[in-house]
Design an enzyme around this catalytic site. Sequence first.
Site, PDB file in Angstrom:
ATOM      1  CG  HIS A 101      -1.737  -1.051   1.573  1.00  0.00           C
ATOM      2  ND1 HIS A 101      -1.303  -2.195   2.176  1.00  0.00           N
ATOM      3  CD2 HIS A 101      -3.075  -1.208   1.399  1.00  0.00           C
ATOM      4  CE1 HIS A 101      -2.323  -3.022   2.348  1.00  0.00           C
ATOM      5  NE2 HIS A 101      -3.416  -2.450   1.881  1.00  0.00           N
ATOM      6  CG  ASP A 104       1.865  -1.059   3.336  1.00  0.00           C
ATOM      7  OD1 ASP A 104       1.170  -0.716   4.302  1.00  0.00           O
ATOM      8  OD2 ASP A 104       1.478  -1.823   2.433  1.00  0.00           O
ATOM      9  CD  GLU A 232      -7.689  -8.407  -0.784  1.00  0.00           C
ATOM     10  OE1 GLU A 232      -6.708  -7.961  -1.406  1.00  0.00           O
ATOM     11  OE2 GLU A 232      -7.664  -8.621   0.440  1.00  0.00           O
ATOM     12  CG  HIS A 271     -10.866 -11.129   2.745  1.00  0.00           C
ATOM     13  ND1 HIS A 271     -10.490 -10.105   1.908  1.00  0.00           N
ATOM     14  CD2 HIS A 271     -10.174 -10.945   3.891  1.00  0.00           C
ATOM     15  CE1 HIS A 271      -9.593  -9.336   2.520  1.00  0.00           C
ATOM     16  NE2 HIS A 271      -9.383  -9.836   3.729  1.00  0.00           N
TER      17      HIS A 271
HETATM   18  C1  XUL Z   1      -7.472  -6.560   4.480  1.00  0.00           C
HETATM   19  C2  XUL Z   1      -6.714  -6.980   3.301  1.00  0.00           C
HETATM   20  C3  XUL Z   1      -5.863  -5.945   2.676  1.00  0.00           C
HETATM   21  C4  XUL Z   1      -5.807  -6.022   1.185  1.00  0.00           C
HETATM   22  C5  XUL Z   1      -5.072  -4.887   0.545  1.00  0.00           C
HETATM   23  O1  XUL Z   1      -8.273  -7.539   5.035  1.00  0.00           O
HETATM   24  O2  XUL Z   1      -6.758  -8.121   2.916  1.00  0.00           O
HETATM   25  O3  XUL Z   1      -4.591  -6.031   3.228  1.00  0.00           O
HETATM   26  O4  XUL Z   1      -5.230  -7.211   0.768  1.00  0.00           O
HETATM   27  O5  XUL Z   1      -5.577  -3.650   0.894  1.00  0.00           O
HETATM   28 CO    CO Z   2      -5.804  -9.108   1.370  1.00  0.00          CO
END
Ligand code: XUL
Ligand code: CO
Length: 438
Positions: A101, A104, A232, A271
Amino acid sequence: MYTYFPKMKPVLFEGPQSRNPLSFKWYDAEQKVAGRRMKEWLRFSIAYWHTFKGTGSDPFGAATLPRPWNAGHDPVTIAKNTLTAAFEFAEVLGVDYYCFHDRDIVAEGASLRESNRRIDQVVKRARQLQKETGVKLLWNTANLFSHPRYAHGASTNPDAHVFAYAGAQVKKMLEVAKELGAENYVFWGGREGYDTLLNTDMKREQDHLAAFLGMAVDYAKEIGFEGQFLIEPKPREPTKHQYDFDAATVIGFLTRHGLRKHFKLNIEANHATLAAHTFEHDLMVASMNGMLGSVDANQGDPLLGWDTDQFPSDLYGSTLAMYVILRQGGLGSGGLNFDAKVRRGSTDLEDLFLAHIGAMDTFARGLVVASKLHQDGVLESFIRNRYASFDAGLGARIEKGRVTLRDLEAHVLKQGEPKPTSGKQEMLENILNQYLLA
Ligand code: XUL
Ligand code: CO
């Protein structure tokens, strides 16, 4: 000699009998599986945020993982030190990709201008290190969820000014993606969702999200960034209702807003399980729609109801995941990004290596087992036979759209009650175990 890992030597494949914890038991980068080298199927990537910026803090306790590269005061110096550590780490493990990111790679400054100035300095160094080591950027993304300004969302914030800030961050990160040759660009809708309908216009927020994604598509085109856009999905955490709930929800959303052809999905194991799906379920939903682009390879804890982001060690999960990936011929420009963190009690620097080694072995083994399963066609032939009634006669005519409800009634009146057929789940589970243990 490495600056941050002076005791480390490159981790090598030593085979399943090795007792050296700092060796690969299954991952042999150059070994051919199903016509490709393991490294080409797996395309491993290190997640910058967890591995280099993770502190081990949680809602109940402070940081437990001080890292030497994060020491000091000047943010750009810290950022450059972290880059040194990251590229050394990738080299030791023989991993070809990393992901980050914006926040980061260097801490956010007091203004957008200041933040971007910092990013420029750090990206220059990253580019140089990429060239020197051959390590590449799998994807980058903008952190649109940590700063207090995003408490009510980024592109779904009720305040257009916040929407603008998020847009400015994405603009910068697309420029960085182009500069560093990122193979993909990810959107994870960190706070794109809501907690209560008492204060939320959901339709408007979702329309804004679509408009935002459209602007990103346009800007990528304008600057000539050709990487794959990925979304995502995640069902909850941090907000109660995330708009990108799961693969099916995201595909519906993209289709509804005419954005589908510009995006694929980055499926994260933890997730999927938070959405009450298996990992392989969400992979399959993405894959069968031609939209499986990349994977955040981690795992959750069945006893904990949140995103624990653990390093993958579950061979069932990795095998079934690789089975979906093999069947679609690989991940294309995507890869397996370890969006995972060591437990906060795993305080040795060495634990970072051990965690990645285990995860890489888990997926390498999964790949080998999946490829045998696929090669032998056991599941494929079982599944094909299970639907054989649709290959000819009435079933074939149904699939061709040539049958009416009247025809169905006539069929049943003539043929009577259908015979029960076993789904053979236990037998198939036994076969899967046979392959796993072989
Ligand atoms: C959060 C997550 C993030 C994404 C990128 O749950 O998975 O780290 O992968 O923003
Ligand atoms: Co992620």
